[in-house]
Enzyme design. Structure first.
Site, short mmCIF file in Angstrom:
data_model
loop_
_atom_site.label_atom_id
_atom_site.label_comp_id
_atom_site.label_asym_id
_atom_site.label_seq_id
_atom_site.Cartn_x
_atom_site.Cartn_y
_atom_site.Cartn_z
N SER A 148 4.52 -1.31 7.96
CA SER A 148 3.21 -1.47 8.10
C SER A 148 2.79 -2.47 9.17
O SER A 148 3.66 -3.12 9.94
CB SER A 148 2.72 -2.32 6.86
OG SER A 148 1.22 -2.80 6.94
N TYR A 161 2.83 -8.98 -0.07
CA TYR A 161 2.94 -7.64 0.78
C TYR A 161 3.38 -7.88 2.27
O TYR A 161 4.21 -7.30 2.48
CB TYR A 161 1.49 -6.84 0.72
CG TYR A 161 1.29 -5.66 1.44
CD1 TYR A 161 1.75 -4.64 0.73
CD2 TYR A 161 1.03 -5.34 2.73
CE1 TYR A 161 1.76 -3.21 1.37
CE2 TYR A 161 1.07 -4.13 3.22
CZ TYR A 161 1.39 -3.08 2.51
OH TYR A 161 1.02 -1.72 3.32
P1 NAD Z 1 -0.72 5.75 -2.24
O1 NAD Z 1 -1.23 4.60 -3.14
O2 NAD Z 1 -1.53 6.70 -1.61
O3 NAD Z 1 0.83 6.12 -2.48
C1 NAD Z 1 1.78 5.52 -3.07
C2 NAD Z 1 2.52 6.21 -3.89
O4 NAD Z 1 3.66 5.72 -4.30
C3 NAD Z 1 1.80 6.81 -5.05
O5 NAD Z 1 2.27 8.26 -5.26
C4 NAD Z 1 2.55 5.93 -6.35
O6 NAD Z 1 2.51 6.75 -7.63
C5 NAD Z 1 3.90 5.60 -5.64
N1 NAD Z 1 4.59 4.41 -6.26
C6 NAD Z 1 3.90 3.16 -6.62
N2 NAD Z 1 4.82 2.54 -7.10
C7 NAD Z 1 6.00 3.30 -7.16
C8 NAD Z 1 7.40 2.88 -7.51
N3 NAD Z 1 7.48 1.54 -8.42
N4 NAD Z 1 8.44 3.84 -7.46
C9 NAD Z 1 8.04 5.24 -6.85
N5 NAD Z 1 7.09 5.31 -6.39
C10 NAD Z 1 5.88 4.59 -6.68
O7 NAD Z 1 -0.40 4.49 -0.84
P2 NAD Z 1 -0.06 5.11 0.61
O8 NAD Z 1 -1.34 4.29 1.49
O9 NAD Z 1 0.05 6.41 0.77
O10 NAD Z 1 1.09 4.03 0.81
C11 NAD Z 1 2.40 4.62 1.17
C12 NAD Z 1 3.40 3.48 2.01
O11 NAD Z 1 2.76 3.22 3.07
C13 NAD Z 1 3.36 2.12 1.34
O12 NAD Z 1 4.63 1.53 1.46
C14 NAD Z 1 2.32 1.25 1.99
O13 NAD Z 1 2.38 -0.03 1.88
C15 NAD Z 1 2.29 1.90 3.33
N6 NAD Z 1 1.14 1.59 4.22
C16 NAD Z 1 -0.18 2.19 4.09
C17 NAD Z 1 -0.97 1.80 4.75
C18 NAD Z 1 -2.29 2.32 4.58
O14 NAD Z 1 -3.46 1.80 5.34
N7 NAD Z 1 -2.89 3.37 3.81
C19 NAD Z 1 -0.87 0.98 5.83
C20 NAD Z 1 0.32 0.53 6.15
C21 NAD Z 1 1.48 0.71 5.34
#
Ligand code: NAD
Length: 266
Positions: A148, A161
């Protein structure tokens, strides 16, 4: 000059993507399937993971769903073994599953701290370790972590986080050093802001905690004003994940790419 005869691509390769029932992970799974990979939708939520695998199979690609709580050593090890049994090995791991809990640090419970670290950092380590065992045997493999902007910078209310995502960068860099002689590479994607459920649920919570409007959270806290409102799409992030996976050599390892319209240039 030595020519590289291998071509970019992931056709026929086996890719496990954690947290791929939703958001960024799902987009990466779809992109990899489009590139001809066999994709494993590994998620906490088996019902949605199964639906995503079915959607991908309907396009003619190969896919399977497994329930995997990445914070559980037992579930991760069992899931990885099931994939090896089904597909014969693992070429690519995208350690993507992540959660967020926003709270002022002074009142943040140790239980919530452990929860965030457990999924975002322990989960990244456990899944990488389980896959590396098979990658080392095959003497090839690509591990990609979803880090991130918070792997390199901090924001208020996100102590666990930010700590976890900084940790992911350190983990990836260490795997790059250890994995090199085993043919295994390790890289990090650092998205800024991507509109997914993870972000959408934070906006009203932060507005309430900080006593500001949701628009102010978007512009001043999530800093959308700094990028003139531009945010990366799921497809943008998936394309970077494809690039890291499809590189034919391990010349890129221990690297991170910021996907954020210049919000943070590192
Ligand atoms: P999201 O909430 O849409 O998806 C997250 C997924 O992870 C879900 O399908 C959930 O069921 C699954 N999950 C949660 N806990 C879990 C566990 N213990 N074991 C297995 N699966 C689990 O979120 P996203 O935004 O797609 O996030 C995905 C990654 O991207 C994360 O690591 C997040 O930190 C990172 N990220 C997101 C953003 C953003 O702006 N959306 C920015 C930087 C980094």
């Amino acid at each position: 000059m030595k020519k590289n005869n291998e071509k970019m691509g992931i056709k026929g390769q086996v890719a496990i993507i954690t947290g791929s029932a939703s958001g960024i992970g799902k987009a990466i799974a779809e992109r990899y399937a489009m590139g001809g990979a066999k994709v494993v939708i590994a998620d906490f939520n088996l019902e949605i993971a199964t639906a995503v695998a079915e959607e991908i199979k309907a396009t003619g690609a190969e896919a399977m769903a497994i329930r995997m709580d990445v914070s559980s050593e037992k579930e991760v090890n069992a899931g990885v073994e099931a994939v090896v049994k089904a597909y014969g090995g693992i070429d690519i791991l995208v350690a993507n599953a992540g959660i967020q809990i926003v709270h002022p640090i002074g009142e943040f419970s140790l239980e919530d701290w452990h929860k965030v670290l457990g999924v975002n950092l322990d989960g990244a380590f456990i899944t990488a370790r389980a896959c590396m065992k098979h990658m080392y045997l095959a003497k090839r493999g690509s591990i990609i972590f979803t880090g991130s902007v918070h792997s390199k910078a901090a924001s208020p209310l996100k102590s666990a986080y930010v700590a976890a995502k900084h940790g992911v960068l350190g983990l990836a860099r260490t795997i790059a050093k250890e994995g090199l002689s085993h043919g295994v590479r390790s890289n990090v994607i650092c998205p800024g802001l991507v509109m997914t459920p993870l972000i959408e649920m934070q906006i009203p919570v932060q507005a309430k905690m900080l006593g500001i409007s949701e628009d102010d959270v978007k512009n001043k806290v999530l800093r959308m004003a700094d990028t003139e409102g531009m945010v990366a799409t799921l497809e943008d992030v998936a394309e970077v994940a494809y690039f890291f996976a499809a590189m034919p050599t391990n010349c890129l390892t221990g690297q991170s790419i910021d996907v954020n319209y210049g919000l943070l240039c590192s």
